[in-house]
Design a protein around this motif. Sequence first.
Motif, short mmCIF file in Angstrom:
data_model
loop_
_atom_site.label_atom_id
_atom_site.label_comp_id
_atom_site.label_asym_id
_atom_site.label_seq_id
_atom_site.Cartn_x
_atom_site.Cartn_y
_atom_site.Cartn_z
N LEU A 122 -5.12 -4.55 -2.89
CA LEU A 122 -5.21 -3.24 -2.26
C LEU A 122 -4.86 -2.12 -3.23
O LEU A 122 -4.73 -0.97 -2.82
CB LEU A 122 -4.29 -3.20 -1.03
CG LEU A 122 -4.69 -4.16 0.09
CD1 LEU A 122 -3.65 -4.16 1.20
CD2 LEU A 122 -6.04 -3.79 0.67
N THR A 140 -5.10 2.74 9.04
CA THR A 140 -4.68 3.92 8.29
C THR A 140 -3.16 3.94 8.15
O THR A 140 -2.63 4.31 7.10
CB THR A 140 -5.16 5.20 8.99
OG1 THR A 140 -6.55 5.10 9.19
CG2 THR A 140 -4.85 6.42 8.15
N THR A 141 -2.46 3.56 9.21
CA THR A 141 -1.00 3.53 9.15
C THR A 141 -0.53 2.55 8.09
O THR A 141 0.35 2.85 7.29
CB THR A 141 -0.42 3.13 10.51
OG1 THR A 141 -0.90 4.01 11.50
CG2 THR A 141 1.10 3.16 10.48
N LEU A 142 -1.16 1.37 8.06
CA LEU A 142 -0.74 0.35 7.10
C LEU A 142 -1.11 0.73 5.68
O LEU A 142 -0.43 0.35 4.73
CB LEU A 142 -1.39 -0.99 7.45
CG LEU A 142 -0.88 -1.66 8.72
CD1 LEU A 142 -1.77 -2.82 9.12
CD2 LEU A 142 0.55 -2.14 8.53
N ALA A 143 -2.19 1.50 5.54
CA ALA A 143 -2.67 1.82 4.19
C ALA A 143 -1.78 2.82 3.48
O ALA A 143 -1.80 2.92 2.27
CB ALA A 143 -4.10 2.35 4.27
N ASP A 177 -4.69 4.80 14.27
CA ASP A 177 -5.46 3.71 13.69
C ASP A 177 -4.51 2.82 12.89
O ASP A 177 -3.91 3.27 11.91
CB ASP A 177 -6.55 4.30 12.79
CG ASP A 177 -7.32 3.21 12.06
OD1 ASP A 177 -7.96 3.53 11.05
OD2 ASP A 177 -7.28 2.05 12.50
N LYS A 227 -8.84 12.07 8.65
CA LYS A 227 -9.93 11.14 8.97
C LYS A 227 -10.70 11.61 10.19
O LYS A 227 -11.92 11.68 10.20
CB LYS A 227 -9.36 9.74 9.20
CG LYS A 227 -10.40 8.69 9.61
CD LYS A 227 -9.76 7.31 9.67
CE LYS A 227 -10.69 6.32 10.34
NZ LYS A 227 -10.78 6.53 11.79
N THR A 284 0.81 -1.22 0.00
CA THR A 284 0.00 0.00 0.00
C THR A 284 0.84 1.27 0.00
O THR A 284 0.35 2.33 -0.34
CB THR A 284 -0.90 0.03 1.24
OG1 THR A 284 -0.08 -0.14 2.40
CG2 THR A 284 -1.93 -1.07 1.19
N ALA A 285 2.08 1.16 0.42
CA ALA A 285 2.92 2.36 0.49
C ALA A 285 3.92 2.34 -0.66
O ALA A 285 4.65 1.37 -0.84
CB ALA A 285 3.66 2.41 1.81
N ASN A 323 -3.90 10.51 9.64
CA ASN A 323 -5.16 9.99 10.13
C ASN A 323 -5.88 11.01 10.99
O ASN A 323 -7.08 11.24 10.87
CB ASN A 323 -4.85 8.73 10.95
CG ASN A 323 -6.10 8.00 11.36
OD1 ASN A 323 -7.05 7.92 10.59
ND2 ASN A 323 -6.11 7.47 12.56
N PHE A 372 -10.14 12.20 -0.01
CA PHE A 372 -9.72 11.87 1.35
C PHE A 372 -8.88 12.99 1.95
O PHE A 372 -8.93 13.25 3.16
CB PHE A 372 -8.92 10.56 1.31
CG PHE A 372 -8.37 10.14 2.64
CD1 PHE A 372 -7.00 10.02 2.85
CD2 PHE A 372 -9.22 9.85 3.69
CE1 PHE A 372 -6.49 9.62 4.07
CE2 PHE A 372 -8.72 9.46 4.92
CZ PHE A 372 -7.35 9.34 5.11
N ALA A 375 3.44 9.13 12.40
CA ALA A 375 2.67 8.00 11.86
C ALA A 375 1.16 8.21 12.02
O ALA A 375 0.37 7.55 11.38
CB ALA A 375 3.07 6.71 12.57
N ASP A 376 0.78 9.15 12.89
CA ASP A 376 -0.66 9.34 13.18
C ASP A 376 -1.24 10.62 12.62
O ASP A 376 -2.45 10.81 12.62
CB ASP A 376 -0.86 9.36 14.71
CG ASP A 376 -0.42 8.06 15.35
OD1 ASP A 376 0.15 8.13 16.46
OD2 ASP A 376 -0.63 7.00 14.73
#
Lengths: 541, 313
Positions: A162, B36-39, B33, A430, A86-87, A426, A460, A422-423
Amino acid sequence: MASGPQSTVKFAEHRSRRRRAGLLLPLVLVCALLAAACGSDSDSGDTADTGSSGHGDVDAADLDRDATLRWAGPIDVVTMDPHQVTAASANQFLYPVYDALTFLNVEGEPEPMLATSWESTEEPASTTFHLQEGLTFDSGTPFDATAVKANIERAMNADVSLVAADLEGVTGVEVVDDLAVKVSSDAPLPELPLILADRPGMMIDPAAFDSPDLAAEGAGIGPFDLSGHTPGSKVEFVRSEDYWDPEAQNVAGITMLVIRDDAARINAVISGEADLLEITGDQYDQARGAGLNIVDGPVLQTERIGFNTAKSEFDKPEVRQALSWAIDREGIVSTLMAERCEVRNQFAPDGHIMHSESVPEDLYQYDPDEAKDLLASVGLEDGFSFEALVSNATAYLQEAQVLQQNFEAIGVDMKLTPIDGADIINAFYKDKQGDAIISGAIASGAPSTWAQIVYAKDGFRNPGGTNTPEIEELATSVRNIADPDELEQAWDDLGAEVADYAFDAQICGRTLADAAIPRVTGLEIYLASQRQLRGVGLKAE
Amino acid sequence: MASHVLRRVVAAVPVLVLLSLLVWLSSLIIPGDPATTLAGDTATPAQIETIRKTLELDEPLPSRFASWASDAVRGDLGDSFVTRRPVVPTIVERIPVTLSLATMTMIVSLLIALPLGTLAAARAGRWPDRIANAISSLSIAVPSYWLGGMLVLLFAVNLKVLPSIGYVGFAENPWEWFRHMILPAVAASCVTVGLLTRQVREAVRSQLGRTYVRTARAYGASDLQVLRGEVAKNAAVPVVTTFGIQVVHALGGAIIIEKIFGLPGIGTLAIDSVVLHDLPMIQGVVLFVGVITIMVNLVVDISYLWFAPWTRA
């Protein structure tokens, strides 16, 4: 021992001297350690920062084709199934093993790879790819139109893939003949060759689709095979036999060392345990001082402050524009980024299709008075306050503090909320925390996908869900414009609209830089940020 | 002695159960989450939801806990969110690295602390004692990450006599294993050397003033005989206690040292798991450290029975 006050004083002095002497020894040891550790850096002579390490300058006969190239990087492989990755940063592990239908060159344009050519039609919308002849997977499965069809259909299947969203709009895949496959879509997809240069277009051996070893070992038709993986330590590749493009295999093997710490990575290269790494802006001097060659170039990444157009005062474009006028970009770049970031007012660098010629380079200059006038025009002459999320990495915190000062000068109070890197995405996009975000913006994949994610109302990365009718029309239609001139105009218009709407206040465009020992040749910096080692070699010692 | 050991083992069971519950519950409060991190940064909401379903993060909490607990009892700590590989084998793979680092760290520490502390005790108040005191103070004060960085710069970058990163298994090449371990071990032993030296000094010094030592000397025993005899055994209890605590620290993963030297051990695994919100792996690593702590304490307790039999009472 004599007794009395004098002798007591002498004894006290004697003890004091002995105590000082006792402490001296470890202090001397520490100083010696420091002096040796900080001792002379290796004298490199002149090292050039170039855009390429010039494989073309080296005679192939001078390459050591038995050598193993060692690349120090911060990440480890998670899966070797391209449809589960995904990355985009993880592509570095896929490129050695998988060839794709097309290949993105240094300028981000698709070139032939497993597909030798392609042509498109608009009515009905389709693209036909002509394939290389005579290639076979390791299992003996032929690489042909049937294999390509199976791969694309697997990539489109959201139950197992994915990356299905990248192929949005594709309606079917048809085998025309053994070496031709037609991909149909509901509307013209001029970006399809570009999309198929990435994970959706990487060709997996169909015989391995359901193999439990696919994620661990991969099953491609690329220049290298995965030969070993020590989790958390290294990933090893060896040259494939009978590969169709020997110039892509200038080394016998590649070892990707997993070293999380920035300092440990560059030390590994300087001490001879690795050959190259990606360096940060503050490592340029250290790399040069150690005699490493540096190759750098622009990539699709910017530093910026992004706004939630539905929060605080950011529903007013004048406010967003005002903050953009208030930023001292030159100051930030010169003091915090060692000049390794190009000041610009739009996301894409010059030369990329997303770059708009209509956006003046000096659109938002550093002009606090202009900023104050804009605020006053919407009744905010006394300023306002808002909350910005910022990555808790040191570099971003420093950048945020400078922005705070810039905004304070125009009466705007920005409160910072540090959040783990990392957060933060999100949290802002989100969970809709904060009113703004200070972080990097990185694009990968098709430009139209980026445009939809960032600029479309339901994108998004458009947390406020607002834009203008022009932006909505352009962001959602640019994917399907077939005519090159019309496409170029659409991107130009979109860039101008976005700059005026000021979703973000762009600060500067990042430069990606690799540092390598002088023996390394053939390094390139790819505009689409691929970490490609295709054709990289080591000169014979 | 067997019943004593059995009692200790039985007492450890409820501790482990409580630890498991706390570990699982605490992982819920980690912000962010995992899906979300993995995505990745450019993921769409649809991709994130797909990942969330795959990882069963959309299941109700009681159901997730019940599933985890029933598997954990059987030794199955689930699969990593990131690698999709089972947690237990992943941790087991990392144990040799951390064990190597811990072993070398303790060997280096003991090689320095035992003679230094004993010498300091035997020459209390004189220059060897002062030097030992200075060295122990310095080693406690110096940050291990700083020392690690300095050692790398000196021996790897400037002198190029030792590697700066990586790990080679002992079975693969003992000499290279040693070369890769010596710098991280010296850096990691920093604080342990200081603490152990002081413990040894105080423990031995307190024994040297005892009647039995004076008696032994009166009978003609040399300093070495006195030290190697009853003094060593009697002084061992506090030293072993401190040693045990340091072993736990070392085995729990010298996170910073592993990061500086690129060692793929438990510490690096712990950091990566937290950054990537790999909840099953976080739970597994914390449980592992908990088990190690309990086991080491058990060994220390058992060692008292030999060093100090009177503690059986």
